[in-house]
Design a protein around this motif. Structure first.
Motif, PDB file in Angstrom:
ATOM      1  N   ARG A  87       0.831  -1.204   0.000  1.00 28.23           N
ATOM      2  CA  ARG A  87       0.000   0.000   0.000  1.00 28.23           C
ATOM      3  C   ARG A  87       0.867   1.257   0.000  1.00 28.23           C
ATOM      4  O   ARG A  87       0.476   2.284  -0.572  1.00 28.23           O
ATOM      5  N   THR A  88       2.043   1.187   0.610  1.00 27.31           N
ATOM      6  CA  THR A  88       2.947   2.336   0.649  1.00 27.31           C
ATOM      7  C   THR A  88       3.361   2.768  -0.749  1.00 27.31           C
ATOM      8  O   THR A  88       3.452   3.958  -1.043  1.00 27.31           O
ATOM      9  N   ILE A  91       0.440   4.605  -2.387  1.00 29.59           N
ATOM     10  CA  ILE A  91       0.273   5.951  -1.831  1.00 29.59           C
ATOM     11  C   ILE A  91       1.380   6.872  -2.325  1.00 29.59           C
ATOM     12  O   ILE A  91       1.142   8.041  -2.637  1.00 29.59           O
ATOM     13  N   TYR A 175      -5.781   4.839  -1.355  1.00 26.64           N
ATOM     14  CA  TYR A 175      -6.071   4.549   0.044  1.00 26.64           C
ATOM     15  C   TYR A 175      -7.194   3.522   0.231  1.00 26.64           C
ATOM     16  O   TYR A 175      -7.147   2.726   1.167  1.00 26.64           O
ATOM     17  N   VAL A 176      -8.221   3.553  -0.651  1.00 25.53           N
ATOM     18  CA  VAL A 176      -9.435   2.785  -0.332  1.00 25.53           C
ATOM     19  C   VAL A 176      -9.656   1.546  -1.199  1.00 25.53           C
ATOM     20  O   VAL A 176     -10.331   0.614  -0.754  1.00 25.53           O
TER      21      VAL A 176
END
Length: 212
Positions: A87-88, A91, A175-176
């Motif tokens: 996820r990093t 983002i 993010y989602v």
């Protein structure tokens, strides 16, 4: 004529392939081969980094924006290596896209303070198309034509909102959305927004006489 047109088409298509299609192909190709999300995202993120390096080497000049993007990509990769979190990487990519959001803010702010930014951006295109005399005539309309001023302000607001919307949508997707769905959604943001935006731009500038 056909021979000259081919290199121009390649010049337009190639950046799209390198910046949009190739990273997605790397990611989903690796996922289909059974590679986990973290490594797939890491290798797909390496594609734009490699293209930036190649462009810097080919031009043999320091491009501040290219160096900034390369630094942010490297920072995102380093953070991902430290956290081991896919996820990093998503983002990080979204925050790189926020550079376009800053451009949107600049466009919107220019409508309030001074001349709209699109007038500055259009200047080089008008000079190429109409020459120095045509440029002077086009810029002179700002002082005597209220409809011209209004049209440029409207166009600048539309471009500013579109740029800001693209950046915010990419950030939200990062993010989602599920990790496997986020890359294609993030890459699709700008084409989906840009297609109607370009049609609107062409129609609006023609209808309101904003072209040189």
């Amino acid at each position: 004529m056909t021979i000259n047109a081919a290199p121009r088409r390649v010049g337009v298509v190639m950046p799209l392939l390198l910046d949009f299609v190739l990273p997605l192909g790397v990611y989903y190709g690796l996922r289909a081969a059974g590679v986990d999300q973290w490594w797939s995202l890491l290798w797909s993120a390496a594609v734009p980094a490699a293209t930036v390096v190649v462009r810097l080497v080919r031009t043999r000049s320091l491009d501040f924006l290219a160096l900034l993007i390369l630094s942010m990509i490297a920072l995102g990769m380093a953070l991902s290596v430290l956290t081991g979190d896919p996820r990093t990487l998503l983002i990080r990519e979204a925050w790189v896209g926020m550079l376009g959001g800053l451009i949107g803010v600049w466009l919107l702010a220019s409508v309030v303070y001074g001349r709209p930014a699109l007038m500055v951006i259009f200047r080089s295109f008008v000079l190429i198309k109409a020459g120095q005399d045509g440029l002077h005539a086009w810029e002179g309309r700002w002082h005597r034509d209220a409809a011209f001023r209004h049209g440029l302000r409207v166009l600048t607001v539309v471009w500013g909102v579109a740029s800001l919307l693209n950046a915010l949508a990419q950030l939200a997707f990062a993010y989602v959305l599920p990790i496997d769905a986020a890359p294609v959604a993030m890459q699709a943001c700008w084409p989906v927004i840009a297609a109607p935006l370009f049609f609107f731009h062409l129609a609006y500038t023609k209808r309101h006489g904003l072209r040189a």
